[in-house]
Design an enzyme around this catalytic site. Structure first.
Site, mmCIF file in Angstrom:
data_model
loop_
_atom_site.group_PDB
_atom_site.id
_atom_site.type_symbol
_atom_site.label_atom_id
_atom_site.label_comp_id
_atom_site.label_asym_id
_atom_site.label_seq_id
_atom_site.Cartn_x
_atom_site.Cartn_y
_atom_site.Cartn_z
ATOM 1 C CG ASP A 1 30.928 35.150 43.458
ATOM 2 O OD1 ASP A 1 31.192 34.090 43.103
ATOM 3 O OD2 ASP A 1 29.912 35.905 43.349
ATOM 4 C CD GLU A 2 27.307 37.438 45.286
ATOM 5 O OE1 GLU A 2 26.715 38.646 45.617
ATOM 6 O OE2 GLU A 2 27.075 36.999 44.104
#
Ligand code: TNX
Length: 526
Positions: free
Chosen positions: A339-340
């Site tokens: 993620d991210e």
């Protein structure tokens, strides 16, 4: 008496649907109790009350099927819980005592209507409780229902000793989703083995079967890796706010895995990458891919760190990390985060996820990743965890991947309840207890079919919490509602009915000393 028990057992096993097990010494005139009125969460599929009672007391014994794997342990687990709560001993598979009057029999059968391994049936009669399950996991879910059926107070007038009256009838039950998880971020703040065990114990009571541990992030690396010791020597020493951090030795992690396994909960380890890796790169700067000077990070920003996706050393490192964790982690899943990764170039990110998927598979595991991973070309067997981008979940489903539903706006336990909440964030939403309950994982992402959904998971990120007291404030009572969203089909869920059953959890929450949030949306009756 021994032969009477054996006879009783044979009748119980042979005539499961008839009124059997009537080997009663003295008639007890049981008061009326109603099985349909008990505050069970998650709500079982089918409940048929017969309006009498089973008296649980120190003359009760537990018997289990002896040759079915794990059944004896389920019986022992129930006996332990009865002993600690009701303060008497219930023998398991051993009693030859003359004074035995009632029996709980935990039986393996392949004849249940549902083919879920977690399905079970409970037949409660005056003198016997018969629990039928296909697997020990099903039996374990069944005894949670039985525990919830034990009333708070005993009846002290029916017999010489206190007796807890369990309403009679029949419960047939099975989960709607095969995956019902909770996640704890032990990286932003470290949680001790004892704190994690307490959370797992409560989750087990509500029939969760998966516990996902977010073990690494910018602020800390929490699991011992023997071939790369600085990960914990350096990376384990920090956490949000500048406190001392901490980590689990491999033995401690194994202990947690075993504790969860006794509760038929699998632990899914997550090593978040290629972003969220400041603590790893600080320990071994050769891994770093953002070109900036490394320093310990104790803030709460995301998206600034990355591994160098082009370096062979990074993959050699990950081969070791995944190998060591896979060796002590019986779950079929290994979570790679993903993620991210805002500091990773898109092409590098794709290359990285594809290479790491191969490493996960090499060590015998199925990869799980946050929804961003569907930007890469991943194997259909991998699992996509939806948190913020419906579009990525749809791409994954199209690719044949199963989806775990964790929409931040509904299922994030770290979101504040309301503006007055003492802990939590609010970037996705405020999630009051009713909003946490009133949504449907099956229809939340338009165009995603039920066949693509593996289940639901409620993540608890720990930027704003650092101990059990604060953890429980955010997790409870919302995590109890997510248990029902995972187990009970939408057609049988109803907020007004659920609210009453939630109030019925207060004795258990008090007994467990759970610091739950007493939302004023619910009349707690005090
Ligand atoms: C987003 S959800 C994150 C986490 C944060 C969380 C805070 C996800 C996959 N990443 O790094 O802790 O928000 O709510």
């Amino acid at each position: 008496m021994k032969s009477t028990i054996v006879k009783t057992l044979m009748v119980c096993i042979g005539l499961v649907t008839a009124l059997a097990c009537t080997d009663q010494k003295k008639e007890i005139n049981y008061p009326k109790t109603d099985l349909a009125q008990v505050a069970l969460i998650p709500k079982p599929l089918k409940v048929v009350p017969t309006n009498s009672a089973f008296g649980l007391d120190n003359k009760t014994v537990i018997f289990t099927n002896q040759n079915a794997k794990g059944f004896k342990e389920v019986g022992e687990f129930l006996a332990t819980k009865i002993a600690s709560r009701l303060k008497f001993t219930v023998p398991v598979n051993t009693s030859t005592d003359e004074s035995v009057e009632r029996i709980i029999y935990i039986n393996q059968t392949d004849t249940l209507a549902s083919d879920s391994p977690e399905a079970y049936q409970l037949y409660i009669k005056n003198d016997s409780v018969l629990l039928n399950a296909r697997t020990a996991a099903g039996a374990f879910r069944g005894i949670q229902t039985l525990r919830q059926l034990i009333p708070e107070h005993s009846n002290d007038t029916l017999a010489e000793q206190p007796m807890w009256l369990i309403p009679t009838g029949k419960i047939s039950d099975a989960p709607n989703f095969e995956y019902r998880g909770a996640m704890l971020d032990v990286a932003r703040h470290f949680f001790t083995v004892e704190e994690v065990k307490k959370y797992i114990d409560i989750l087990a009571y509500y029939k969760y079967n998966a516990f996902h541990m977010h073990l690494t992030d910018d602020q800390g690396w929490r699991i011992e890796i023997k071939s790369w010791p600085k990960l914990t020597e350096v990376g384990g020493k920090t956490e949000v706010g500048g406190e001392e951090g901490g980590f689990y030795t491999q033995d401690e992690f194994k202990d947690l895995v075993a504790y969860a396994a006794e509760r038929h909960i699998q632990i899914i380890p997550e090593v978040d990458m290629p972003g969220h890796t400041n603590a790893a790169s600080l320990s071994y700067p050769i891994l770093n891919g953002n070109g900036k000077a490394l320093k310990p990070y104790t803030g709460t920003r995301v998206g600034f760190s990355t591994f160098d996706a082009k370096k062979d050393t990074v993959y050699a490192f990950l081969d070791d990390v995944i190998r060591e964790i896979a060796a002590i982690s019986p779950s079929p899943y290994f979570h790679i985060g993903g993620d991210e990764s805002h500091a990773t170039k898109k092409n590098d990110y794709i290359l990285f996820v594809e290479k790491v998927e191969k490493l996960v598979q090499k060590h015998g595991k199925t990869m799980v990743g946050w929804n961003e991973i569907s930007q890469a070309k991943i194997d259909p067997s991998s699992v996509n965890q939806f948190w913020n981008e419906p579009h990525n979940a749809l791409v994954a489903a199209e690719n044949g991947n199963k989806i775990i539903m964790s929409p931040a706006k509904k299922a994030y336990l770290d979101m504040k309840y309301d503006t007055l909440s003492k802990h939590g964030l609010n970037w996705a939403a405020y999630i009051p207890v009713n909003d946490a309950y009133n949504w449907d994982p099956e229809t939340y992402v338009e165009g995603l079919s039920k066949e693509s959904i593996l289940g639901i998971e409620a993540p608890l990120w720990s930027e704003t919490i650092s101990n059990s007291f604060e953890l429980e404030y955010l997790a409870f009572p919302r995590a109890i509602g997510y248990a029902e969203l995972g187990w009970t089909p939408a057609a049988q869920r109803d907020w007004a009915d659920y609210k009453n059953r939630l109030v019925g959890q207060v004795p258990y929450m008090n007994y467990m000393d759970i610091n739950f949030y007493r939302t004023n949306l619910i009349d707690w009756g005090d």
